[in-house]
Design a protein around this motif. Structure first.
Motif, mmCIF file in Angstrom:
data_model
loop_
_atom_site.group_PDB
_atom_site.id
_atom_site.type_symbol
_atom_site.label_atom_id
_atom_site.label_comp_id
_atom_site.label_asym_id
_atom_site.label_seq_id
_atom_site.Cartn_x
_atom_site.Cartn_y
_atom_site.Cartn_z
ATOM 1 N N LYS A 1 0.831 -1.207 0.000
ATOM 2 C CA LYS A 1 0.000 0.000 0.000
ATOM 3 C C LYS A 1 0.868 1.260 0.000
ATOM 4 O O LYS A 1 0.373 2.361 -0.277
ATOM 5 N N HIS A 2 2.137 1.095 0.320
ATOM 6 C CA HIS A 2 3.044 2.246 0.399
ATOM 7 C C HIS A 2 4.224 2.111 -0.561
ATOM 8 O O HIS A 2 5.278 2.702 -0.345
ATOM 9 N N ILE A 3 4.025 1.300 -1.603
ATOM 10 C CA ILE A 3 5.043 1.164 -2.655
ATOM 11 C C ILE A 3 4.449 1.657 -3.962
ATOM 12 O O ILE A 3 3.371 1.222 -4.372
ATOM 13 N N LYS A 4 5.113 2.580 -4.617
ATOM 14 C CA LYS A 4 4.697 3.090 -5.920
ATOM 15 C C LYS A 4 5.804 2.765 -6.934
ATOM 16 O O LYS A 4 6.948 3.192 -6.759
ATOM 17 N N ASN A 5 5.464 1.980 -7.944
ATOM 18 C CA ASN A 5 6.422 1.616 -8.991
ATOM 19 C C ASN A 5 6.106 2.435 -10.237
ATOM 20 O O ASN A 5 5.068 2.238 -10.869
ATOM 21 N N VAL A 6 6.976 3.367 -10.553
ATOM 22 C CA VAL A 6 6.749 4.305 -11.654
ATOM 23 C C VAL A 6 7.839 4.135 -12.695
ATOM 24 O O VAL A 6 9.034 4.105 -12.357
ATOM 25 N N VAL A 7 7.436 4.017 -13.959
ATOM 26 C CA VAL A 7 8.422 3.950 -15.035
ATOM 27 C C VAL A 7 8.337 5.222 -15.848
ATOM 28 O O VAL A 7 7.246 5.695 -16.184
ATOM 29 N N PHE A 8 9.502 5.827 -16.125
ATOM 30 C CA PHE A 8 9.575 7.010 -16.981
ATOM 31 C C PHE A 8 9.813 6.562 -18.413
ATOM 32 O O PHE A 8 10.818 5.898 -18.703
ATOM 33 N N VAL A 9 8.891 6.922 -19.302
ATOM 34 C CA VAL A 9 9.051 6.623 -20.718
ATOM 35 C C VAL A 9 8.881 7.914 -21.514
ATOM 36 O O VAL A 9 8.343 8.900 -21.022
ATOM 37 N N GLY B 1 14.055 14.136 -21.430
ATOM 38 C CA GLY B 1 14.510 14.532 -20.095
ATOM 39 C C GLY B 1 14.181 13.564 -18.983
ATOM 40 O O GLY B 1 14.136 13.933 -17.807
ATOM 41 N N LYS B 2 13.988 12.298 -19.332
ATOM 42 C CA LYS B 2 13.617 11.291 -18.317
ATOM 43 C C LYS B 2 14.722 11.109 -17.287
ATOM 44 O O LYS B 2 14.451 11.066 -16.078
ATOM 45 N N THR B 3 15.955 10.993 -17.750
ATOM 46 C CA THR B 3 17.071 10.756 -16.829
ATOM 47 C C THR B 3 17.280 11.944 -15.906
ATOM 48 O O THR B 3 17.520 11.784 -14.697
ATOM 49 N N THR B 4 17.158 13.153 -16.451
ATOM 50 C CA THR B 4 17.306 14.365 -15.636
ATOM 51 C C THR B 4 16.206 14.453 -14.597
ATOM 52 O O THR B 4 16.432 14.824 -13.445
ATOM 53 N N LEU B 5 14.971 14.100 -14.983
ATOM 54 C CA LEU B 5 13.854 14.123 -14.036
ATOM 55 C C LEU B 5 14.077 13.103 -12.926
ATOM 56 O O LEU B 5 13.835 13.398 -11.743
ATOM 57 N N ALA B 6 14.532 11.916 -13.270
ATOM 58 C CA ALA B 6 14.809 10.900 -12.249
ATOM 59 C C ALA B 6 15.891 11.388 -11.287
ATOM 60 O O ALA B 6 15.771 11.234 -10.057
ATOM 61 N N GLU B 7 16.936 12.003 -11.825
ATOM 62 C CA GLU B 7 18.026 12.533 -11.000
ATOM 63 C C GLU B 7 17.506 13.595 -10.042
ATOM 64 O O GLU B 7 17.866 13.623 -8.853
ATOM 65 N N THR B 8 16.650 14.468 -10.544
ATOM 66 C CA THR B 8 16.104 15.546 -9.726
ATOM 67 C C THR B 8 15.222 14.995 -8.609
ATOM 68 O O THR B 8 15.249 15.491 -7.471
ATOM 69 N N MET B 9 14.456 13.948 -8.906
ATOM 70 C CA MET B 9 13.605 13.353 -7.876
ATOM 71 C C MET B 9 14.440 12.695 -6.782
ATOM 72 O O MET B 9 14.085 12.756 -5.601
ATOM 73 N N ILE C 1 11.547 3.915 -9.162
ATOM 74 C CA ILE C 1 11.552 4.566 -10.480
ATOM 75 C C ILE C 1 12.369 3.708 -11.431
ATOM 76 O O ILE C 1 13.456 3.240 -11.079
ATOM 77 N N ILE C 2 11.854 3.493 -12.632
ATOM 78 C CA ILE C 2 12.662 2.860 -13.675
ATOM 79 C C ILE C 2 12.815 3.856 -14.808
ATOM 80 O O ILE C 2 11.829 4.270 -15.431
ATOM 81 N N ASP C 3 14.042 4.275 -15.051
ATOM 82 C CA ASP C 3 14.356 5.209 -16.134
ATOM 83 C C ASP C 3 14.666 4.404 -17.388
ATOM 84 O O ASP C 3 15.546 3.543 -17.378
ATOM 85 N N THR C 4 13.940 4.657 -18.463
ATOM 86 C CA THR C 4 14.072 3.837 -19.674
ATOM 87 C C THR C 4 14.706 4.623 -20.816
ATOM 88 O O THR C 4 14.669 5.859 -20.833
ATOM 89 N N ILE D 1 2.675 4.643 -15.257
ATOM 90 C CA ILE D 1 3.581 5.072 -16.321
ATOM 91 C C ILE D 1 3.603 6.589 -16.345
ATOM 92 O O ILE D 1 2.541 7.228 -16.406
ATOM 93 N N ALA D 2 4.790 7.184 -16.294
ATOM 94 C CA ALA D 2 4.938 8.632 -16.449
ATOM 95 C C ALA D 2 5.546 8.888 -17.826
ATOM 96 O O ALA D 2 6.707 8.563 -18.066
ATOM 97 N N VAL D 3 4.726 9.436 -18.733
ATOM 98 C CA VAL D 3 5.188 9.730 -20.084
ATOM 99 C C VAL D 3 5.760 11.144 -20.089
ATOM 100 O O VAL D 3 5.032 12.123 -19.871
ATOM 101 N N VAL D 4 7.062 11.248 -20.329
ATOM 102 C CA VAL D 4 7.737 12.546 -20.305
ATOM 103 C C VAL D 4 7.770 13.110 -21.724
ATOM 104 O O VAL D 4 8.213 12.441 -22.662
ATOM 105 N N VAL D 5 7.266 14.348 -21.863
ATOM 106 C CA VAL D 5 7.152 15.002 -23.171
ATOM 107 C C VAL D 5 8.003 16.266 -23.164
ATOM 108 O O VAL D 5 7.902 17.076 -22.235
#
Length: 701
Positions: free
Chosen positions: A7-15, A21-29, A78-81, A101-105
Motif C-alpha cells: 500500500k506504500h510502494i509506488k512503482n513508476v516507469v519514466f518513458v 529529459g527522463k534521466t534528468t527528471l529521475a536525477e532531480t527526484m 523509479i525505472i528510467d528507460t 507510467i509517467a510519459v515525459v514530453v
C-alpha cells in the motif's frame, strides 16, 4: 532500510522520446528526496541512472535502470528507460512491472514519434498513465502545442492538473488540483506558494471544474456527491483521479523543468498520494489459470523482468515480488525448468549502487546476484506452490544479420557472448542455420546492432563481422527427365558396381500416380526443409536387389541437400527407379548410393530446374500522408500489394515481398516515414524467382 508494504510502494516507469529529459527528471527526484546530495547531468556523465560505459560514450540511455526514493512515508521505485525504440525490450519489460507510467514530453517538440510507438505498448498493458511536460522554461517551449499533441494521442480523457505561467519573468506553475500558484526562483528548488493571480482565476476555475468532473465520472459515489454539492473536495478528487487512472480512462498532465528542479516535488507528492500503489492494481491471472494472490502472507512468487551482465559482478537479476514476501537466503523454484535457486544476496538497486536488504514485501522491486538457472521472463516460486507469471511478449526482430568472429578462434567466445546478450535483452534473437551455415542474429535496428557490436568488443573482447544473411532458396524442376548412371570401380580384390536408371518428375499435392511403370513400392519422404520426395520402386525382374533401394534413395537425398544450381535444398520431386544392373560380387550399398546420386543429379539438370525464393507476408503501418512513398518503395522491391486498410490516421498495407528484397527495409522505412512507419513480417511460401534473377544467382554460385 525500512520495509514497505504494497500500500506504500509506488512503482513508476519514466518513458518518452529521446531527449525528453527522463534521466534528468529521475536525477532531480532522487535529489529532492535526499537520496543524493548533488545532482548529476547527462553531459557530465555522472547521473545515477546512466552509469554504463556505453551510455557515457553515447550520451543517451541504453538500459532501463531501476532507482528508488523515499518520500513522505512512501517508497517510490523509479525505472528510467531509453527513449529510442531500438531498445524497446528495455521499455516493454519496465512497463510490464510498473504500477504507473509517467510519459515525459519535451515541451519544445510535444509528442514525438518515439512516444507514439511507446504509447501502443502502454495501451496494450492498460496501465495507469500520467503525462509530464518537461522543459517548460525553455525559450522554444510551446505548452499549447504540447497539450494538443497529447490530446491527439489519448483523446478527451487527458486532463490538466497544472499549467505553466511566467509572472514578472519568474517561472510559475498553476496547480488546479490544489488551486495554488507555485513561484520558482531563477535556480529552481523549493517554490513560493501563492494564491492564484486574479487574471488567472477564471482559467484556473474552469480547469478545476473540468478536473472535478473527470474525477467524478470514475466513481458512482463521487458522482452522487458531485450532483449533491456541485463540487468535490481535494481528497475526493484524488480518489476519483486514482480510479480513472486505474481504469485507463484518465490521464493527468503535469509540467516541470527537470533541469532547474521546478515542479518535481509536486509531481512526487502526486505520485505519493494519488497515483495507484502496487496494492491497487487489478488481480492478475497466472499461466496456470489461477488468480495471483497479491498479499504478503500468500505463497512467494517473483517475476524476473530484467537481466544484466557486468564483468565485475556477473549476472544481476531484477525482479518484482508479485506475491508473498522474499527473504534473504530463501530457496525458490524456477517454474520453467524446476531448478531451485538460493537468494544468497538481496538488494535494492540505484544505478550501479547496491543497498543490501534482508526482506522485500509484495509489490516491491529488487535484485539478486549469480542465479544459475534463471533468465528474463522466468518466475521463481515457493516450493510446492507452482506459480507462473504470464511472460512478456517481445516484438519480432526488424533487422537480421549474419555474424561471425573475425578471428576464428573466437567463435565459441562469440556464441557465449551472444547468449548472454540475448539473456540480457530478449529482443536480440540468435540461431545457427544449418542450411545457410551461418549464425543469424535478429535485432530492432541499426542502432541496436551497433550496441551489440560495442558490447561484443568492449565487454566480451570479441571482434565480430556482420553481413546480410544468405537467402534460403529452394531448387525444383519443371518437367520430367530420365537418366542412368553406372558406377564401376576396380582397385584390386572386390570392386564397386552399380547401375541405376530413373525418371524424375515435378511433384505436387494430388498428382496422379505415374503411368507406364510396374510400381512395386512407394515411399513419401517429408523433407525437413519443406516439400517432399516421393520415391517409387519400379524394378522388374530383380535387376536390382531390393536391399539396394534404400541406398539409392540415400544418394538422392544427399544430392537434394545441396542442389546443383546454387547448393540450395531440393524439394517436390518424385523419382521412379525402373531399371539397372548389379554384380554378384562387386555390388554393394555404397555403389548404388553413388550411382543413384549421379543419375539423379543428371536427370535434375535436364528437367528444366528452377529456383524458388522465400516470400514474406509483410504488413506495413504508415501515416496516410506517407503511403505513396512507401508503396513506391515496396514496388521497387518486387512486392505485390494484396490489400490496404485504414486505422485511425494510418494506412495498413498488406503485401507479399521476396525475402531477398527486405534487406535494409527497416532502416529505409524509418527514413521514408520519419520513424512513424512500422512493419511485421512472416514467412508465407516459396515462389519461382524471375529468370534474370535465377541466371544471376546461378552464375555467381
Amino acid at each position: 532500510m525500512k520495509v514497505y508494504d504494497d500500500k506504500h510502494i509506488k512503482n513508476v516507469v519514466f518513458v518518452g522520446a529521446h531527449n525528453s529529459g527522463k534521466t534528468t527528471l529521475a536525477e532531480t527526484m532522487l535529489f529532492e528526496a535526499g537520496l543524493i546530495n548533488r545532482r548529476g547531468t547527462v553531459e557530465n556523465k555522472n547521473t545515477v541512472s546512466d552509469h554504463h560505459e556505453i551510455e557515457h560514450e553515447r550520451g543517451t540511455s541504453v538500459f532501463a535502470t531501476p532507482l528508488h526514493t523515499e518520500w513522505r512515508n512512501y517508497k517510490i521505485n523509479i525505472i528510467d528507460t531509453p527513449g529510442l525504440d531500438d531498445y524497446v525490450g528495455e521499455i516493454i519489460s519496465s512497463i510490464r512491472v510498473a504500477d504507473t507510467i509517467a510519459v515525459v514530453v519535451n515541451a519544445q517538440n510535444g509528442v514525438e514519434v518515439g512516444t507514439e510507438i511507446i504509447w501502443n505498448y502502454i495501451d496494450t498493458y492498460h496501465k495507469p498513465t500520467l503525462f509530464v511536460v518537461n522543459q517548460i522554461d525553455h525559450m522554444n517551449a510551446s505548452w499549447e502545442d504540447s497539450i494538443k499533441s497529447i490530446k491527439s494521442l489519448v483523446g478527451n480523457n487527458m486532463v490538466l492538473v497544472q499549467y505553466p505561467l511566467k509572472i514578472d519573468g519568474a517561472q510559475c506553475i498553476i496547480d488546479v488540483l490544489k488551486m495554488k500558484c507555485y513561484k520558482f526562483g531563477k535556480d529552481g528548488g523549493k517554490p513560493e506558494k501563492l494564491e492564484i493571480p486574479e487574471d488567472q482565476k477564471e482559467l484556473a476555475d474552469h480547469l478545476h471544474n473540468e478536473l472535478v468532473e473527470k474525477a467524478a465520472e470514475n466513481d458512482e459515489e463521487l458522482m452522487e456527491l458531485y450532483f449533491d454539492k456541485g463540487t468535490l473536495n481535494e481528497n475526493e478528487m484524488r480518489q476519483g483521479i486514482r480510479a480513472g487512472m486505474l481504469n485507463h480512462d484518465l490521464f493527468p498532465v503535469f509540467c516541470v523543468s527537470a533541469l532547474m528542479d521546478m515542479g518535481s516535488g509536486r509531481l512526487m507528492g502526486f505520485i505519493d498520494n494519488v497515483a495507484p500503489a502496487a496494492a491497487d492494481l487489478r488481480p492478475e491471472q497466472t499461466v496456470e489459470g489461477d488468480i495471483l494472490v497479491r498479499e504478503s502472507n500468500a505463497p512467494t512468487a517473483l517475476f524476473v523482468f530484467k537481466t544484466l551482465y557486468q564483468p565485475s559482478l556477473g549476472q544481476i537479476t531484477f525482479f518484482k515480488v508479485k506475491s508473498g514476501e522474499v527473504n534473504l537466503n530463501d530457496k525458490l523454484v524456477n517454474s520453467r525448468n524446476g531448478e531451485t535457486e538460493v537468494l544468497n544476496q538481496l538488494f535494492i538497486m540505484d544505478g550501479k549502487k547496491r543497498e543490501p536488504v534482508s526482506k522485500l514485501e509484495v509489490g516491491d522491486i529488487g535484485a539478486t546476484l549469480k542465479l544459475k538457472h534463471t533468465e528474463t521472463n522466468d518466475t521463481l516460486h515457493e516450493e510446492g506452490k507452482k506459480i507462473t507469471i504470464k511472460p512478456i511478449k517481445y516484438p519480432q526482430s526488424r533487422t537480421r544479420k549474419a555474424v561471425n568472429a573475425v578471428n576464428q578462434k573466437d567463435e565459441e567466445k562469440l556464441n557465449d557472448a551472444l547468449r548472454k546478450i540475448h539473456s540480457q535483452d530478449p529482443t536480440v534473437e540468435m540461431e545457427f542455420s544449418n542450411e545457410l551455415k551461418q549464425l543469424i542474429i535478429g535485432c530492432q535496428g541499426e542502432l541496436h546492432l551497433a550496441t551489440i557490436d560495442w558490447t561484443l568488443k568492449n565487454i566480451y573482447g570479441v571482434e565480430a563481422e556482420f553481413k546480410e544473411p544468405k537467402i534460403a532458396y529452394r531448387e525444383t524442376i519443371q518437367r520430367s527427365s530420365t537418366a542412368n548412371y553406372r558406377h564401376k570401380k576396380q582397385s584390386g580384390g572386390a570392386g564397386q558396381f552399380g547401375e541405376v536408371h530413373m525418371k524424375i518428375e515435378p511433384w505436387y499435392e494430388g498428382i496422379p500416380e505415374p503411368e507406364g511403370f510396374n510400381i512395386r513400392g512407394k515411399e513419401e519422404v517429408d523433407l525437413p526443409w519443406g516439400g517432399k520426395l516421393v520415391f517409387y520402386n519400379c524394378i522388374v525382374g530383380g535387376v536390382i536387389d531390393a536391399r539396394y533401394l534404400p541406398s539409392i534413395k540415400k544418394g538422392i537425398l544427399e544430392v537434394m541437400e545441396e542442389g546443383p544450381l546454387t547448393g540450395s535444398y531440393i524439394r517436390d520431386v518424385r523419382v521412379m527407379v525402373y531399371d539397372g544392373k548389379m554384380h554378384s560380387v562387386d555390388s554393394n550399398d555404397i555403389s548404388f548410393k553413388i550411382a543413384g546420386a549421379h543419375a539423379f543429379k543428371e536427370a535434375f539438370l535436364n528437367a528444366k530446374p528452377k529456383l524458388l525464393e522465400p516470400i514474406e507476408e509483410l504488413t506495413v503501418k504508415v501515416p496516410e500522408e506517407m503511403v505513396g512513398n512507401v508503396m513506391t518503395d515496396l514496388q521497387s522491391r518486387r512486392s505485390v500489394i494484396q490489400g490496404i486498410d485504414s486505422e485511425d490516421h494510418f494506412q495498413i498495407l498488406r503485401c507479399s515481398v521476396p525475402q531477398a528484397e527486405l534487406a535494409g527495409y527497416s532502416t529505409n522505412l524509418r527514413s521514408l516515414t520519419q520513424g512513424k512507419g512500422t512493419f511485421v513480417s512472416a514467412f508465407s511460401s516459396f515462389q519461382a524467382v524471375p529468370r534474370n534473377v535465377q541466371e544471376t544467382l546461378v552464375s555467381s554460385n
